[in-house]
Every structure is written in C-alpha cells, then in structure tokens.
Design an enzyme around this catalytic site. Structure first.
Site, PDB file in Angstrom:
ATOM      1  N   LYS A   1       0.830  -1.206   0.000  1.00  0.00           N
ATOM      2  CA  LYS A   1       0.000   0.000   0.000  1.00  0.00           C
ATOM      3  C   LYS A   1       0.864   1.256   0.000  1.00  0.00           C
ATOM      4  CE  LYS A   1      -3.587   2.697   0.554  1.00  0.00           C
ATOM      5  NZ  LYS A   1      -4.505   2.994  -0.554  1.00  0.00           N
TER       6      LYS A   1
ATOM      7  N   CYS B 201      -3.659  10.464   1.023  1.00  0.00           N
ATOM      8  CA  CYS B 201      -2.788   9.317   0.743  1.00  0.00           C
ATOM      9  C   CYS B 201      -1.424   9.735   0.218  1.00  0.00           C
ATOM     10  CB  CYS B 201      -3.471   8.371  -0.250  1.00  0.00           C
ATOM     11  SG  CYS B 201      -4.916   7.530   0.405  1.00  0.00           S
TER      12      CYS B 201
END
Length: 428
Positions: A205, A259
C-alpha cells in the site's frame, strides 16, 4: 463460524462506504465514530459524504436496519479498523489513533474473532500495534484470533466501484486469517483477491502511493526545466508519451489528499537511509505552491491581495484534505499578503491545526480587488476562463497551476499569465 456481525471503527471516506456495502451484502453492521456531526447525520438517516453514489448506498443501508452508528464499539464477529493514520508536524508516523481504536474494540473482542486493519499504516502496524493491544487483553494473536491487513484502493468520485471492483490485497498474520478475511470480502467485492502476509500488504500500500508521488515530482521537475528553457512542458510530455513505455504525468501546484502526500513519510520515517529519493520528491511536491507564488512575485507587480481558485485537492470534489492550497496560504501569510478563496464544491476548509478559512462560492466576489489570481484546483468551472472572468480584478496577473485558462486571450487582453511548466506570457 457465522461472521455475520461486523463492527467498523471509523466512518470516514473509506469506513462509511465499506460499512454500507457490507450492510447491502446482508451483514449486520455496527459503525463507530467519535465525530458527533457524522453520528448526528447518520442517525438522522443522512450521509455526511457528498459523493452521490455513496449517499444513495448509505441512506439505503440505514433504511434497511442492517446498519447503525454509535460512538462506542460493541461485540461482534469481525472488527474492521478504518481510522486516520496521519503524520506529525515533524513528519513522523502517528499510529496513535489506530492504537486507541484497537484498545477500544479489544474490550469487546472474544476468542475466535477476526480483526482487520484497513488504515494505511507503517510496515509492522498490524502485528506490533494492533497485535500488541489485543495481546494486552490476554489473546494469542495467532492462535486465539485472526488478524489481517487489507488495504483499500479508493479514488474519490468513484469510491464504490473502486472498493467493489479493484484487486483486494489480503494480508494475513497467518494463512488461516487471510483465508477467513478473503471469505468476508468475497461477499461484497468482485475484484481478484491476492493473499500475502500482513507486512507485505502494508508495504504494498505504501509503495503504490509513493510511486505516484515520485512520478508527480518528476513531472514537476520537468516543468521547472521547461520554464527555465522557455518551452511548454505539455508539448514535450505529449511527444515523450508517444514512447510505448513512457507515461509522464502532468505538473501542477502540488499533491493533495490523505494518501499521496502522507504515505511516503511512513517509509521515510522508518527507513531514513534508504529513502533519499522519496524525501526529495516530497519536498519538490510540497514546494510547488510556494514556487508558483515566487513566480507571481517575480513579475514585479504590486500584489496586496490574491484570489485563490480552488481549495479542493482534486477537481470537481468537495475534499480539501492536505490540499496544496494550504501551502499557498502559508506562503501568502508569511509575506503579509491577503487572500480570498473560491471553490464551487468545498464549503468548509480547515487547515492543519483546525483553523477554518472562509470560502466563497461566488467567483466574481473572490476576484474582486485581487491583484493576482492563482488557480490551484482543476475544477471544470475554471476551464477556458478568459479576460471577462477576471475583469473584476484590480491587477492583471493570472497564475495557472492546472493549465486551464485561455492563455492567448488573457495575454491579448493585457494580462500576465504564468503557466506551470511553461514560460510566462506577458501582456501583448
């Protein structure tokens, strides 16, 4: 084992649609959040997220009776943690919210339950943060429980299809945990499932968003070179991207969202000797807004007020988390320059630390009396703006951070245009 009762901790941009999708799939879902505004909205049958597809899904889930929300966890079979994982002011990983959420749910966990972390996290968080809190309650995290890391891949504006259709990485602390989590996600996700370890999933991720950050930084550097060389970088990119193995991004005013500008710091913090490239990329992207402001100042024009066009970090969204506009505001305030912010989608704009910045939905109002306008967001409302749109300004400098305005028409109307990745166009 039934696994019918799901407890979702954190009802934000990931947790809320995930909870609603699970309710739609037939699970009994108990959502938990500490934000009173979120709970008030949900308990009134309303969705606090403005994305239309999410609104419909959440309101349907609430109406079905299979989804409810409170401020406290309760007993369940599966616990999913979807809370924020920010960085501190000095760019260190902060998993305190994950730890607090785990501590709260651990009081309701029983032997045999499944605990899933979805929050983007530093490598080892599942085992050494979530696991430690569960172990503190007397559980053997490999024998008594099933513990997994299963990150989301969400693109705001397409949240539901992203959750449902994207590949889903299932990172189990044990193979048994991965198999069990896989069965849960198969109930509401159609994308392929890829099983691995929790640490590998965590790294994956972080790698995904760091890859994007570095490539955006590369595009911004190409933009810097083009500005210095007197070339339009967009023409160069169009040519370079004709190569079958090249895909250069478009430069802009910085990187936003929760993010891309955050996740690389988890790797930089954990592995400082290996991440010099990542640190440089972060600094390049975070400096883009101030760099645009420097180019505005270099025109020599007297700038007392700037109109900032766009608070959202991405076009046609109401999401201003970690927006590049915040860096521009700090640069303007450091120079004692006033500003007005326009955004057709964002209604509330809070900086880090909680200070709220006024937002105008009226473009003419925001531009009135401004000596310069700086476009920060690629809202469709700003595409093709020409001289008439900026007629109410006191000055005549337009910095186009998103390559949206009609440059030639503005220059012909005696405006100075500053495009990102291209030389300045002076009034003709």
């Amino acid at each position: 084992m039934s696994d019918n009762k799901i407890v979702v901790i954190g009802l934000g941009y990931v947790g809320l649609p995930t909870a609603a999708l699970m309710a739609k799939a037939g699970f009994d879902v108990h959502g938990v959040d500490i934000n009173p505004d979120t709970l008030d909205a949900l308990n009134a049958g309303r969705c606090p997220i403005g994305e239309p597809e999410v609104v419909q899904l959440v309101t349907d889930a609430l109406a079905s009776g299979r989804f409810k929300a409170t401020s406290q966890p309760e007993a369940g079979d599966v616990f999913i943690i979807c809370v924020p994982t920010p960085v501190t002011d000095d760019k260190k990983s902060d998993v305190s919210i994950v730890r607090a959420a785990t501590r709260a749910l651990a009081k309701h966990v029983k032997k045999g339950d499944l605990v899933i972390l979805e929050s983007t996290s530093p490598i080892g968080t599942t085992e050494f943060t979530v696991g430690e809190e569960l172990a503190a309650q007397g559980f053997d995290i490999r024998e008594d429980l099933d513990l997994c890391y299963c990150p989301e891949r969400v693109f705001p504006g397409s949240t539901i299809s992203e959750i449902v259709e994207n590949d889903r990485i299932i990172g189990g602390l044990t193979p048994r945990a991965a198999e069990r989590a896989s069965a849960i996600y198969a109930r509401f996700c159609t994308g392929p499932q890829l099983r691995t370890t929790s640490a590998t999933a965590e790294f994956s991720k972080l790698m995904e968003n760091t890859y994007r950050d570095v490539n955006i930084a590369l595009a911004n550097v190409f933009g810097h070179i083009a500005e210095a060389a007197g070339i339009d970088v967009n023409e160069v990119i169009a040519l370079a991207n004709r190569h079958p193995r090249v895909n250069v991004h478009t430069p802009g005013p910085g990187v936003g969202g929760h993010c891309i500008p955050v996740d690389p710091w988890f790797l930089i913090d954990g592995f400082p000797e290996e991440t010099g490239l990542l640190l440089q990329s972060r600094n390049i992207n975070d400096n883009q807004a101030a760099r645009i402001w420097s180019r505005v100042k270099a025109t020599g024009a007297t700038i007392r007020k700037v109109a900032i066009l766009g608070a959202a970090y991405r076009g046609n969204l109401d999401d201003a988390r970690d927006t590049p506009a915040e860096y521009l505001i700090h640069a303007l305030e450091a120079d004692g320059v006033s500003y007005a912010v326009h955004d057709p989608y964002v209604s509330r704009f809070r900086l880090h630390g909680g200070r709220e910045i006024p937002i105008s939905a009226n473009l003419e109002e925001a531009l009135e009396g401004a000596d310069a306008a700086i476009i920060m967001t690629d809202h469709s409302d700003y595409r093709g703006l020409g001289p008439q749109a900026f007629a109410g300004m006191a000055g005549a400098v337009v910095a186009d951070g998103r390559s949206l305005v009609d440059r030639a028409a503005l220059a012909a109307a005696q405006f100075t245009v500053i495009p990102v990745g291209a030389p300045q166009l002076d009034a003709k």
